[in-house]
Write an enzyme that holds these catalytic residues in place. Structure first.
Site, mmCIF file in Angstrom:
data_model
loop_
_atom_site.group_PDB
_atom_site.id
_atom_site.type_symbol
_atom_site.label_atom_id
_atom_site.label_comp_id
_atom_site.label_asym_id
_atom_site.label_seq_id
_atom_site.Cartn_x
_atom_site.Cartn_y
_atom_site.Cartn_z
ATOM 1 N N LYS A 1 0.846 -1.201 0.000
ATOM 2 C CA LYS A 1 0.000 0.000 0.000
ATOM 3 C C LYS A 1 0.879 1.247 0.000
ATOM 4 C CE LYS A 1 -3.886 2.143 2.507
ATOM 5 N NZ LYS A 1 -4.842 2.042 3.630
ATOM 6 N N SER B 1 -9.820 2.482 2.774
ATOM 7 C CA SER B 1 -8.882 3.143 1.875
ATOM 8 C C SER B 1 -7.937 2.170 1.166
ATOM 9 C CB SER B 1 -8.051 4.152 2.675
ATOM 10 O OG SER B 1 -7.238 3.481 3.640
ATOM 11 N N SER C 1 -10.442 0.314 7.134
ATOM 12 C CA SER C 1 -9.827 0.364 5.802
ATOM 13 C C SER C 1 -9.133 -0.921 5.349
ATOM 14 C CB SER C 1 -8.818 1.519 5.731
ATOM 15 O OG SER C 1 -9.502 2.740 5.693
#
Length: 492
Positions: free
Chosen positions: A79, A159, A183
């Site tokens: 990420k 997210s 998330s």
């Protein structure tokens, strides 16, 4: 040889150790697949092909010598809020575009220590603020799943949307992610993958771009519960560079996967039945209860009375901390600097207006407001008191139960653009997940069924602080009972 990209992380690691294939082979297989799929899915913001092949070659040399770590040669996605030395890290924002960290985050350093290979950086909501991956400066990520009979493009959640989409579409064996209010778990539920947020303090936050420091926690998104246990074990460690890092050993969580759950007491909180919850979500929850009962668990109805205040509390505490954390991005100390400005004040204002997207600006405005003189006591201090009550609710039930079962999300994945108009509707996506962040508890989402449109739905298991072992144990029992093996049909 069957498609190497379909393997689970555990199967790939075992295959590499058995020399059934090389790290260079599986890495190249992923790079080829990413090249074909990413222009459509937009899961990766940067593909580090040369670095990946170089790391794979080094792994193959170690494996040939009979050496190597627990993830030796396994290609992963990272990420884009984990700082990676020499590789751009943007947190999905124009504010950090072009930032190439001179250091490595502790989480990714742990992965490289254990022999993992980096395929690239994964797309995400800007500064992790969002539930649909539509706030990214690099454009939205697309969910590899589509609803039956519909061509509408769906969100992978946020997210950590890039992480979830990449794992679901077999563009990496597994991925790192982060969870501030859901998330990891919400994108996992939307994409038929497994995602766990560990206890706050288990994984170091050093080198993670901060959103809300008392809530942020790193974790993995994977294809199976066993993979999640394997990857989380590597990600977690004590770190003197993070003052909130817990100085405790990391257990071997893979030992918990497959253990009988007979005799465990599972709590079902009555407050998680929310108005307007689709019948399919309630039915899946009932099914989860039945599965655990069949496995020998005792089901206990519990009450977490302050649950209804969790979302408002979260949306005061998180923006307040974000407002403080993101103050450093002013065009002078850090972040994008405007080319044209009339004064120092104008430089600050213009740099931030150009660098931050609308959702980040919205949350920073809320945060600055609740921290301002005259409102600090009325909002922020009150929210901290309610947060304590939410944590106490959990403390009060741990004497009665070993883990808690809830839905992961209030719906299946929705269409991109669907909830953009109304931020409040978007915020409701976190209704089942924010409580664990506020209380610092571990929570896992396991794919457990499909809605009427053929989209995946997840169940969440919440555990006591530092008791990830039971969370994995119960999560694996649900995984076995559900037998979820569905994959998205390829359309990209």
């Amino acid at each position: 040889m069957s498609d190497l990209t379909n393997l689970t992380l555990k199967a790939a690691v075992d295959g590499l150790k058995a020399k059934d294939f090389s790290s260079a082979e599986i890495t190249q297989a992923f790079l080829t697949k990413i090249e074909a799929a990413n222009p459509t899915l937009n899961a990766y913001v940067e593909v580090t092909a040369d670095k990946a092949l170089e790391m794979a070659k080094a792994s193959d040399a170690r494996l040939a010598a009979g050496e190597g770590g627990v993830l030796e040669g396994a290609p992963l996605g990272i990420k884009d809020l984990f700082c990676t030395e020499g590789v751009q890290t943007t947190a999905g924002s124009n504010m950090l575009r072009g930032f190439v960290p001179p250091y490595e985050s502790t989480v990714t350093a742990n992965l490289w220590r254990d022999g993992a290979v980096m395929l690239g950086k994964l797309n995400m909501d800007e500064f992790a603020m969002g539930s649909s991956n539509e706030t990214s400066a690099f454009g939205p990520v697309k969910n590899p799943w589509k609803s039956n009979g519909s061509d509408a493009e769906l969100t992978p959640g946020g997210s950590s949307g890039g992480s979830a989409s990449a794992v679901a579409a077999d563009l990496c064996l597994a991925a790192t992610a982060s969870d501030t209010g859901g998330s990891i778990r919400q994108p996992a539920a939307f994409t038929g993958t497994v995602g766990i947020k560990p206890t706050y303090g288990r994984a170091s936050r050093f080198g993670m771009v901060a959103f809300a420091s008392s809530l942020d926690q790193a974790g993995p998104i994977t294809k199976t519960v066993e993979d999640a246990a394997l990857l989380l074990q590597s990600m977690c460690s004590f770190d003197v560079k993070d003052s909130t890092s817990l100085d405790i050993p990391t257990p071997d969580w893979t030992q918990s996967v497959g253990k009988s759950v007979k005799g465990l007491r599972i709590g079902v909180p009555r407050e998680y039945v929310v108005d307007g919850m689709p019948a399919e979500i309630q039915a899946l929850w009932d099914q989860g209860v039945a599965w655990l009962k069949d496995a020998g668990c005792e089901i206990v109805e519990i009450s977490l009375p302050h649950t209804k205040y969790a979302l408002p509390t979260y949306y005061i505490v998180a923006p307040a901390e974000a407002s403080s954390n993101l103050a450093r991005y002013d065009g002078m100390r850090f972040g994008h600097r405007a080319d044209e400005f009339k004064s120092l004040d104008d430089l600050y204002a213009t740099s931030r207006a150009e660098g931050f997207g609308k959702e980040v600006q919205r949350r920073l405005t809320i945060g600055a407001y609740v921290l301002s003189a005259g409102f600090y006591d009325a909002y922020y201090v009150k929210a901290l008191k309610v947060r304590r009550r939410i944590a106490e609710d959990f403390d009060n039930v741990w004497g009665q139960v070993d883990a808690i079962l809830t839905p992961s999300t209030p719906s299946a994945a929705f269409a991109l653009g669907d909830k953009q108009i109304d931020p409040l509707t978007m915020y409701l996506n976190d209704v089942f997940t924010v409580t664990t962040n506020l209380a610092g508890l571990p929570g896992i989402s396991v794919p457990a069924g499909m809605d009427s449109g053929g989209l995946p739905l997840g169940l969440q298991v919440i555990g006591k602080a530092l008791d990830e072992a039971t969370v994995f144990q119960v999560g694996a029992a649900l995984e076995r009972a559900a037998g979820f093996t569905a994959k998205p049909g390829k359309w990209w």
